[in-house]
Write an enzyme that holds these catalytic residues in place. Structure first.
Site, PDB file in Angstrom:
ATOM      1  N   ASP A   1       0.830  -1.201   0.000  1.00 30.24           N
ATOM      2  CA  ASP A   1       0.000   0.000   0.000  1.00 30.24           C
ATOM      3  C   ASP A   1       0.871   1.260   0.000  1.00 30.24           C
ATOM      4  OD1 ASP A   1      -2.047   1.797   0.365  1.00 30.24           O
ATOM      5  OD2 ASP A   1      -2.886   0.819   2.140  1.00 30.24           O
TER       6      ASP A   1
ATOM      7  N   GLY B   1      -5.131   3.509  -7.891  1.00 32.11           N
ATOM      8  CA  GLY B   1      -5.404   3.719  -9.318  1.00 32.11           C
ATOM      9  C   GLY B   1      -4.632   4.848  -9.956  1.00 32.11           C
TER      10      GLY B   1
ATOM     11  N   ASN C   1      -1.799   7.084 -11.870  1.00 31.25           N
ATOM     12  CA  ASN C   1      -0.978   6.844 -13.072  1.00 31.25           C
ATOM     13  C   ASN C   1      -1.495   5.661 -13.879  1.00 31.25           C
ATOM     14  OD1 ASN C   1       1.157   7.925 -10.822  1.00 31.25           O
ATOM     15  ND2 ASN C   1       1.619   8.749 -12.849  1.00 31.25           N
TER      16      ASN C   1
ATOM     17  N   ASP D   1     -10.434   4.190  -1.375  1.00 32.10           N
ATOM     18  CA  ASP D   1     -11.067   3.191  -0.502  1.00 32.10           C
ATOM     19  C   ASP D   1     -12.587   3.128  -0.649  1.00 32.10           C
ATOM     20  OD1 ASP D   1      -8.481   3.072   0.346  1.00 32.10           O
ATOM     21  OD2 ASP D   1      -8.947   3.222   2.475  1.00 32.10           O
TER      22      ASP D   1
HETATM   23  C1  GLA Z   1      -5.377   2.279   2.834  1.00 30.97           C
HETATM   24  C2  GLA Z   1      -5.926   1.141   1.962  1.00 30.97           C
HETATM   25  C3  GLA Z   1      -6.962   0.359   2.745  1.00 30.97           C
HETATM   26  C4  GLA Z   1      -6.339  -0.193   4.015  1.00 30.97           C
HETATM   27  C5  GLA Z   1      -5.740   0.933   4.836  1.00 30.97           C
HETATM   28  C6  GLA Z   1      -4.933   0.407   6.009  1.00 30.97           C
HETATM   29  O1  GLA Z   1      -6.368   3.215   3.111  1.00 30.97           O
HETATM   30  O2  GLA Z   1      -6.458   1.636   0.773  1.00 30.97           O
HETATM   31  O3  GLA Z   1      -7.472  -0.698   1.960  1.00 30.97           O
HETATM   32  O4  GLA Z   1      -5.365  -1.138   3.687  1.00 30.97           O
HETATM   33  O5  GLA Z   1      -4.859   1.747   4.058  1.00 30.97           O
HETATM   34  O6  GLA Z   1      -4.315   1.417   6.744  1.00 30.97           O
END
Ligand code: GLA
Length: 399
Positions: free
Chosen positions: A154, A203, A205, A224
């Protein structure tokens, strides 16, 4: 110009083979995993930072007992908040909520399931736990030693580095971002353990264009999800046009499921699940499996819905038409089958009609209403159904 369905089908087969060849030449994720969209459970959407070892074990136990494992839900994924401090040699350790990661992985494996974990290319994850920056090889080795089968990577605080590098513009530092994702892929590959690699950078680039090159088996295409109809439908319906980027081993990921978390109506959850299976999306349940209602389970475990998502052709579906708030989406399937979803995004029930000839089917076509779990009659090559507000009728059409 009208093209006949036969020509259209052979064109799509030809296109598929050329994509397969192109994919072999340029994609890195040749690990033979994620041949169909990954299915499982992830801790984040329900437990957020509160998830513990006990919650993960409970999820694994329930997935065996309630049939989810046998329905195809394989990965038990721990999201953010498992991370502890690094030891003197720089190896990551789990925090007190996860006393023994290897023992947890062994437990999950003993149930016939696989286990996933989470990190960031930055120095901190989104919830401010230690990320993998500068420790990629060590972390990959640790995951492999624990027996990890899936990594969600992430962007989080790496965005700050990109912002600085790009003089305020994260997207401008694209080469650096790509390198960071490739670096962890290479580290995972060096372990020799097949680990599904899930890119999460919301998503940016147009990740679908380069995700395969850095070894991604799936990549988030959006920010999210939330447990609301507004957010879920905004994300889901915005996937139109991305179908060509998905295929066996590499999938678009419109984020994890919210089915059963309580913020949507039954019809809205059916829309959520239907849209995700039409999209050949990874199906990662995000609810508390140990407290699920029979209705939630019946949505997650519907065999026809899962068959649509997991079809071996590996073709993502797309929007066929949109008239006002009424949308028809189709997904080609193997053996000449097709999934068709009639979505009503409006506020009132509406009749919707599907013309089977337009979809390349003859008079003998058979229709199954997935959520009603029954065959339905077709009169004169058209099928009309009343679709409730925010609802869906999901069909499987066979010749
Ligand atoms: C980001 C991700 C989520 C989750 C959180 C965890 O927001 O997009 O899916 O993994 O971090 O902190």
């Amino acid at each position: 110009m009208q093209i006949t369905s036969a020509i259209r089908r052979s064109l799509s087969v030809a296109l598929l083979s050329s994509i397969a060849v192109a994919a072999t030449a340029q994609n890195l994720q040749l690990n033979g995993i994620a041949a169909t969209p990954p299915m499982g459970w992830n801790s984040w959407n329900h437990f957020f930072q509160k998830v513990t070892d006990a919650d993960v074990r409970a999820a694994a136990d329930v997935m065996v007992k309630n049939g989810m494992r046998d329905a195809g839900y394989t990965y038990v994924n721990i999201d953010d908040s498992w991370e502890g401090e690094r030891n003197a040699e720089g190896f990551i350790q789990s925090n007190s909520k996860f006393p023994d990661m290897k023992a947890l992985a062994d437990y999950v494996h003993s149930k016939g399931l696989k286990i996933g974990i989470y990190s960031s290319p930055g120095s901190r994850t989104c919830a401010k736990y230690p990320g993998s920056l500068g420790h990629e090889m060590q972390d990959a080795k640790t995951y492999a030693a624990w027996g990890i089968d899936f990594l969600k990577y992430d962007l989080c605080s790496y965005g700050d580095i990109l912002k600085a590098e790009g003089h305020g513009d994260v997207a401008a530092a694209f080469p650096l971002q790509k390198e960071a994702y490739k670096r962890m892929h290479d580290a995972l590959a060096a372990t020799g353990r097949p680990i599904v690699y899930s890119l999460c950078q919301y998503g940016m680039n147009s990740v679908w264009e380069w995700g395969p090159e850095v070894g991604g088996n799936l990549w988030r295409t959006t920010g999210d999800i939330k447990d609301t109809y507004e957010r879920m439908s905004l994300i889901g319906f915005s996937q139109a046009g991305l179908a060509k980027y998905a295929g066996p081993g590499h999938w678009n990921d419109p984020d994890m499921l919210e089915v059963g978390n309580g913020g949507m109506s039954s019809e809205e959850y059916l829309t959520h699940m239907s849209l995700w299976v039409i999209l050949a999306a990874p199906l990662l349940a995000g609810n508390d499996l140990s407290k699920m209602t029979p209705e939630t389970l019946s949505i997650l475990e519907n065999r026809d819905a899962i068959a649509i998502d997991q079809d071996v052709l590996g073709k993502q579906g797309d929007r066929l038409s949109a008239v006002g708030t009424l949308e028809i989406w189709t997904k080609p399937m193997s053996h000449g089958e097709m999934a068709v979803a009639l979505f009503n995004r409006g506020e009132l029930s509406q009749p919707m009609t599907v013309d089977l000839k337009q979809l390349g089917f003859g008079d003998s076509a058979r229709l199954r209403d997935v959520w009603a779990a029954k065959s339905v009659d077709v009169a004169g090559g058209v099928y009309t159904a009343t679709v409730p507000k925010h609802g869906v009728v999901l069909l499987r059409i066979t010749k």
